[in-house]
Design a protein around this motif. Sequence first.
Motif, PDB file in Angstrom:
ATOM      1  N   ALA A  45       0.835  -1.208   0.000  1.00  0.00           N
ATOM      2  CA  ALA A  45       0.000   0.000   0.000  1.00  0.00           C
ATOM      3  C   ALA A  45       0.866   1.253   0.000  1.00  0.00           C
ATOM      4  O   ALA A  45       0.548   2.240  -0.680  1.00  0.00           O
ATOM      5  CB  ALA A  45      -0.916  -0.013   1.213  1.00  0.00           C
ATOM      6  N   THR A  46       1.960   1.232   0.730  1.00  0.00           N
ATOM      7  CA  THR A  46       2.861   2.389   0.779  1.00  0.00           C
ATOM      8  C   THR A  46       3.498   2.639  -0.578  1.00  0.00           C
ATOM      9  O   THR A  46       3.594   3.785  -1.040  1.00  0.00           O
ATOM     10  CB  THR A  46       3.956   2.169   1.842  1.00  0.00           C
ATOM     11  OG1 THR A  46       3.344   1.917   3.110  1.00  0.00           O
ATOM     12  CG2 THR A  46       4.843   3.395   1.957  1.00  0.00           C
ATOM     13  N   ILE A  47       3.938   1.563  -1.236  1.00  0.00           N
ATOM     14  CA  ILE A  47       4.567   1.692  -2.550  1.00  0.00           C
ATOM     15  C   ILE A  47       3.578   2.228  -3.579  1.00  0.00           C
ATOM     16  O   ILE A  47       3.881   3.144  -4.355  1.00  0.00           O
ATOM     17  CB  ILE A  47       5.140   0.345  -3.005  1.00  0.00           C
ATOM     18  CG1 ILE A  47       6.303  -0.065  -2.090  1.00  0.00           C
ATOM     19  CG2 ILE A  47       5.607   0.407  -4.456  1.00  0.00           C
ATOM     20  CD1 ILE A  47       6.842  -1.450  -2.362  1.00  0.00           C
ATOM     21  N   VAL A  48       2.378   1.654  -3.589  1.00  0.00           N
ATOM     22  CA  VAL A  48       1.361   2.066  -4.560  1.00  0.00           C
ATOM     23  C   VAL A  48       0.986   3.529  -4.385  1.00  0.00           C
ATOM     24  O   VAL A  48       0.828   4.276  -5.358  1.00  0.00           O
ATOM     25  CB  VAL A  48       0.110   1.167  -4.435  1.00  0.00           C
ATOM     26  CG1 VAL A  48      -1.034   1.726  -5.267  1.00  0.00           C
ATOM     27  CG2 VAL A  48       0.436  -0.257  -4.856  1.00  0.00           C
ATOM     28  N   GLN A  49       0.856   3.976  -3.163  1.00  0.00           N
ATOM     29  CA  GLN A  49       0.399   5.331  -2.891  1.00  0.00           C
ATOM     30  C   GLN A  49       1.489   6.382  -3.067  1.00  0.00           C
ATOM     31  O   GLN A  49       1.181   7.556  -3.291  1.00  0.00           O
ATOM     32  CB  GLN A  49      -0.145   5.417  -1.462  1.00  0.00           C
ATOM     33  CG  GLN A  49      -1.418   4.612  -1.244  1.00  0.00           C
ATOM     34  CD  GLN A  49      -1.860   4.615   0.211  1.00  0.00           C
ATOM     35  OE1 GLN A  49      -1.271   5.281   1.052  1.00  0.00           O
ATOM     36  NE2 GLN A  49      -2.909   3.839   0.509  1.00  0.00           N
ATOM     37  N   GLN A  54       8.164   9.732  -4.447  1.00  0.00           N
ATOM     38  CA  GLN A  54       9.075   9.526  -3.331  1.00  0.00           C
ATOM     39  C   GLN A  54      10.374   8.899  -3.839  1.00  0.00           C
ATOM     40  O   GLN A  54      10.374   8.042  -4.720  1.00  0.00           O
ATOM     41  CB  GLN A  54       8.448   8.606  -2.277  1.00  0.00           C
ATOM     42  CG  GLN A  54       7.222   9.174  -1.599  1.00  0.00           C
ATOM     43  CD  GLN A  54       7.602  10.257  -0.599  1.00  0.00           C
ATOM     44  OE1 GLN A  54       8.737  10.350  -0.167  1.00  0.00           O
ATOM     45  NE2 GLN A  54       6.622  11.082  -0.227  1.00  0.00           N
ATOM     46  N   THR A  55      11.499   9.346  -3.240  1.00  0.00           N
ATOM     47  CA  THR A  55      12.760   8.669  -3.524  1.00  0.00           C
ATOM     48  C   THR A  55      12.776   7.337  -2.784  1.00  0.00           C
ATOM     49  O   THR A  55      11.956   7.091  -1.894  1.00  0.00           O
ATOM     50  CB  THR A  55      13.950   9.525  -3.055  1.00  0.00           C
ATOM     51  OG1 THR A  55      13.900   9.632  -1.625  1.00  0.00           O
ATOM     52  CG2 THR A  55      13.904  10.919  -3.674  1.00  0.00           C
ATOM     53  N   ALA A  56      13.738   6.491  -3.134  1.00  0.00           N
ATOM     54  CA  ALA A  56      13.803   5.166  -2.507  1.00  0.00           C
ATOM     55  C   ALA A  56      14.011   5.290  -0.998  1.00  0.00           C
ATOM     56  O   ALA A  56      13.397   4.566  -0.217  1.00  0.00           O
ATOM     57  CB  ALA A  56      14.942   4.363  -3.141  1.00  0.00           C
ATOM     58  N   LEU A  59      10.824   6.556   0.595  1.00  0.00           N
ATOM     59  CA  LEU A  59       9.817   5.499   0.559  1.00  0.00           C
ATOM     60  C   LEU A  59      10.078   4.463   1.655  1.00  0.00           C
ATOM     61  O   LEU A  59       9.155   3.993   2.333  1.00  0.00           O
ATOM     62  CB  LEU A  59       9.820   4.827  -0.816  1.00  0.00           C
ATOM     63  CG  LEU A  59       8.661   3.871  -1.120  1.00  0.00           C
ATOM     64  CD1 LEU A  59       7.329   4.610  -1.083  1.00  0.00           C
ATOM     65  CD2 LEU A  59       8.856   3.208  -2.471  1.00  0.00           C
ATOM     66  N   GLU A  60      11.349   4.133   1.853  1.00  0.00           N
ATOM     67  CA  GLU A  60      11.701   3.171   2.902  1.00  0.00           C
ATOM     68  C   GLU A  60      11.364   3.726   4.284  1.00  0.00           C
ATOM     69  O   GLU A  60      10.811   3.012   5.128  1.00  0.00           O
ATOM     70  CB  GLU A  60      13.194   2.844   2.815  1.00  0.00           C
ATOM     71  CG  GLU A  60      13.651   1.797   3.829  1.00  0.00           C
ATOM     72  CD  GLU A  60      15.127   1.478   3.691  1.00  0.00           C
ATOM     73  OE1 GLU A  60      15.625   0.683   4.505  1.00  0.00           O
ATOM     74  OE2 GLU A  60      15.773   2.021   2.769  1.00  0.00           O
ATOM     75  N   ILE A  67       4.454   1.086   9.298  1.00  0.00           N
ATOM     76  CA  ILE A  67       4.462  -0.159  10.074  1.00  0.00           C
ATOM     77  C   ILE A  67       4.426   0.160  11.567  1.00  0.00           C
ATOM     78  O   ILE A  67       3.685  -0.472  12.331  1.00  0.00           O
ATOM     79  CB  ILE A  67       5.697  -1.005   9.722  1.00  0.00           C
ATOM     80  CG1 ILE A  67       5.564  -1.562   8.294  1.00  0.00           C
ATOM     81  CG2 ILE A  67       5.854  -2.155  10.716  1.00  0.00           C
ATOM     82  CD1 ILE A  67       6.788  -2.314   7.813  1.00  0.00           C
ATOM     83  N   ALA A  68       5.211   1.156  11.985  1.00  0.00           N
ATOM     84  CA  ALA A  68       5.239   1.538  13.401  1.00  0.00           C
ATOM     85  C   ALA A  68       3.874   2.035  13.863  1.00  0.00           C
ATOM     86  O   ALA A  68       3.414   1.705  14.964  1.00  0.00           O
ATOM     87  CB  ALA A  68       6.301   2.615  13.623  1.00  0.00           C
TER      88      ALA A  68
END
Length: 302
Positions: A45-49, A54-56, A59-60, A67-68
């Motif tokens: 979901a984070t990647i898709v949105q 966002q840079t890598a 994004l990380e 997650i936190a």
Amino acid sequence: MVTQMEKKSKGKMFLSVLGCLVPMLIFWGVQMVIGVIAGIVIVVATIVQNSSFQTATQLEDLMYQNIAQSMPYLLLASTLSTTIIGFIWYRKKYKKRYDYSLKEVAKAKDYIYIVLTALAASFSIDLIILLVAAIFPHALSNYENLMDAAGIGSSAIAFLTAAFLAPIGEECIFRGVIQRKAEKFMPFVLANLLQAFLFGVMHWNIVQSSYAFVLGLILGYIRHKYQTVRMSVLFHMVFNIIGQTVPMLTADLSDTVNLIIALASIPFMAYILKLISQVDIPAKPYIEPQPQMAYGYGQPME
């Protein structure tokens, strides 16, 4: 020379011990599966949105942040799942057959014993944490990071999960199922050691595992003396509630005062456990169900 009968006896004992591992492995497995699935969903979901802007590195960082933020909900989902499984397993296989109801075994003084023992245990556990931290310097910081990540002490959802939901599932599995299984083929003392060891192992980190083992011994003893898992559930709930609230009240006290309180809690807890030891409740008599009769003629149905 070992006889064939002795070999069979040892083999049966080994299989029985392995059988006690099954509930814990299921408990573990459910938590891991839910954690992995939820983690994958959050990452995707984070990647898709955010993949388009966002840079890598950003994004990380955002993934870890999401997650936190989701940890209390993941804790709730995994605990709810294991609690449902544990409760159904205990209720179907052991509750009616072995356990008394609270009104059959507990009086007002017994509830007071449980609360006081849980209070003393919550302070005494601090000594175990300090001892483990002295032997393994990085263990305490890892434990504190784990508690912070789960939202323990800062999230209402995490508080309610740890205080009320987790004790039901853990007691049903470890004291309601595993300990009962073990008591079928070994004395109570060994059965209690086994379930407490597994209870400690289940917590993964060395700090929590160390005090969970001691706590498991107390919980197993309480279940054994009162012949019902309900009393160990009550103790577990009170212990977890105190563990999440009392530190906030004692945070301003000096380390010396907290150490004195912890040391004084040990003989106090021993005294209350001695009072509990005077409880004498025999194992619940179990009557095997009679074969179902056919057509009212008193013959078992084929």
